[in-house]
Write a protein that holds these residues in place. Structure first.
Motif: not given
Length: 358
Positions: A127-131, A133, A155
């Protein structure tokens, strides 16, 4: 009484959170005016997402009779006997109050997938949104020495990734994979149900489906078979041995002196309830004091209009073997002793067979 009941829950007593009407009627026949059971009863469910007491409370509410946690057997209940793992750090997968469940079973150092993900944020990348930053170094000293699969997680991609990481690094997730460490650290799995029934018209994915994914990913990466230290939940022998122990303990507490000769396993699934009862009869009955008879109801997974496969290679829709890959297929093991419309009819049938007049 010289017999006892092993009741499945989903598809027999409830569909999802909705009681099956025949269940209340059936249980009024099983208790006296004080609410005491007239025969030993154990609820054997492949669910593993809560503590026994919570399941007992839910059943008491749904069925209108008092049920104790000692009458409830979750898929993970036999883990109480695996004391050699209780002192070690274990990675636990599933949902619900996982740490409470693990600690109630005797595990002293459980760690959840969520905790591992928080400590090793770079591992969960689907999930790119949970990587993350910002890359942060986190001090993490836990080394899982075994993996316990309680039930299907929420998940799947996260759990599949992190379990594979732990298996391929011998408990050091974040390290490079080392496929030379085979066999891998122990895996204990509860609940092999491929599907189960809720309120939807068609069966839903069960933990067995998650296990199929995990097994095939492991084999695709390594070329080797994922191995289980233990499989529990129906239809495993371990589960039925433990259920018999609970039945006998119940009879002892009630000071019923007559030996328990027959257990009636009431369920809705050929591949778990019926298979497990028949496996008992074939392999355990000579060692145990009781026989096990299967009573199949038509309110859940079982569809009386589909056929049982004669060969595991048969791939026609709805006739393939839905049991776990580590269990052999034999048409005789999925042949029920009795088929009835619902659980109320099951209780009537058993009373008639046993010539039991409450």
């Amino acid at each position: 009484p010289s017999f006892g009941f092993l009741f499945d829950i989903d598809g027999v007593l409830v569909r999802g959170k909705t009681p099956i009407p025949a269940a209340k009627t059936a249980f009024q026949k099983l208790v006296n005016s004080q609410g005491q059971f007239l025969v030993p009863v154990v609820f054997v469910t492949n669910a593993g997402n809560c503590l026994r007491q919570k399941k007992a409370d839910q059943l008491s509410h749904l069925l209108g009779v008092p049920i104790s946690q000692d009458q409830v057997m979750m898929s993970h209940s036999p883990l109480r006997m695996f004391k050699r793992y209780h002192e070690k750090c274990v990675l636990v997968s599933g949902q619900g109050p996982l740490l409470d469940i693990a600690q109630d079973l005797g595990f002293c150092q459980p760690i959840t997938i969520d905790t591992l993900r928080e400590k090793r944020p770079l591992l969960d990348a689907v999930d790119h949104d949970r990587r993350p930053n910002i890359l942060v170094s986190v001090d993490f000293c836990f080394k899982p020495l075994s993996v316990v699969l309680f039930g299907e997680p929420v998940r799947w991609e996260t759990s599949l990734q992190l379990i594979i990481d732990v298996l391929l690094t011998s408990g050091y997730p974040g390290n490079p994979y080392d496929q030379e460490n085979y066999p891998h650290i122990p895996v204990l799995a509860c609940n092999m149900d491929l599907m189960w029934v809720a309120e939807a018209q068609s069966p839903r994915f069960g933990h067995g489906t998650f296990m199929v994914c995990l097994e095939n990913i492991y084999k695709k990466i390594t070329g080797k078979e994922l191995k289980y230290e233990a499989l529990m939940g129906k239809p495993s022998r371990l589960t039925y041995q433990y259920a018999e122990h609970l039945i006998r303990a119940q009879a002892l507490r009630r000071s019923w002196e007559q030996p328990i000769h027959t257990l009636y396993a009431v369920g809705d699934n050929l591949m778990t309830d019926v298979y497990g009862a028949n496996l008992w009869e074939n392999e355990l009955a000579s060692a145990a004091a009781a026989h096990c008879r299967s009573v199949l109801v038509c309110t859940g997974v079982y569809n009386p209009h589909t056929e049982v496969p004669l060969d595991t290679r048969d791939s026609i829709t709805e006739t393939v073997f839905h049991g776990h890959r580590d269990f052999r297929f034999d048409p005789g093991l999925v042949e029920p002793d009795h088929i009835v419309p619902d659980v109320d009819a099951a209780v009537d049938l058993v009373f008639q067979l046993e010539n039991f007049a409450p």
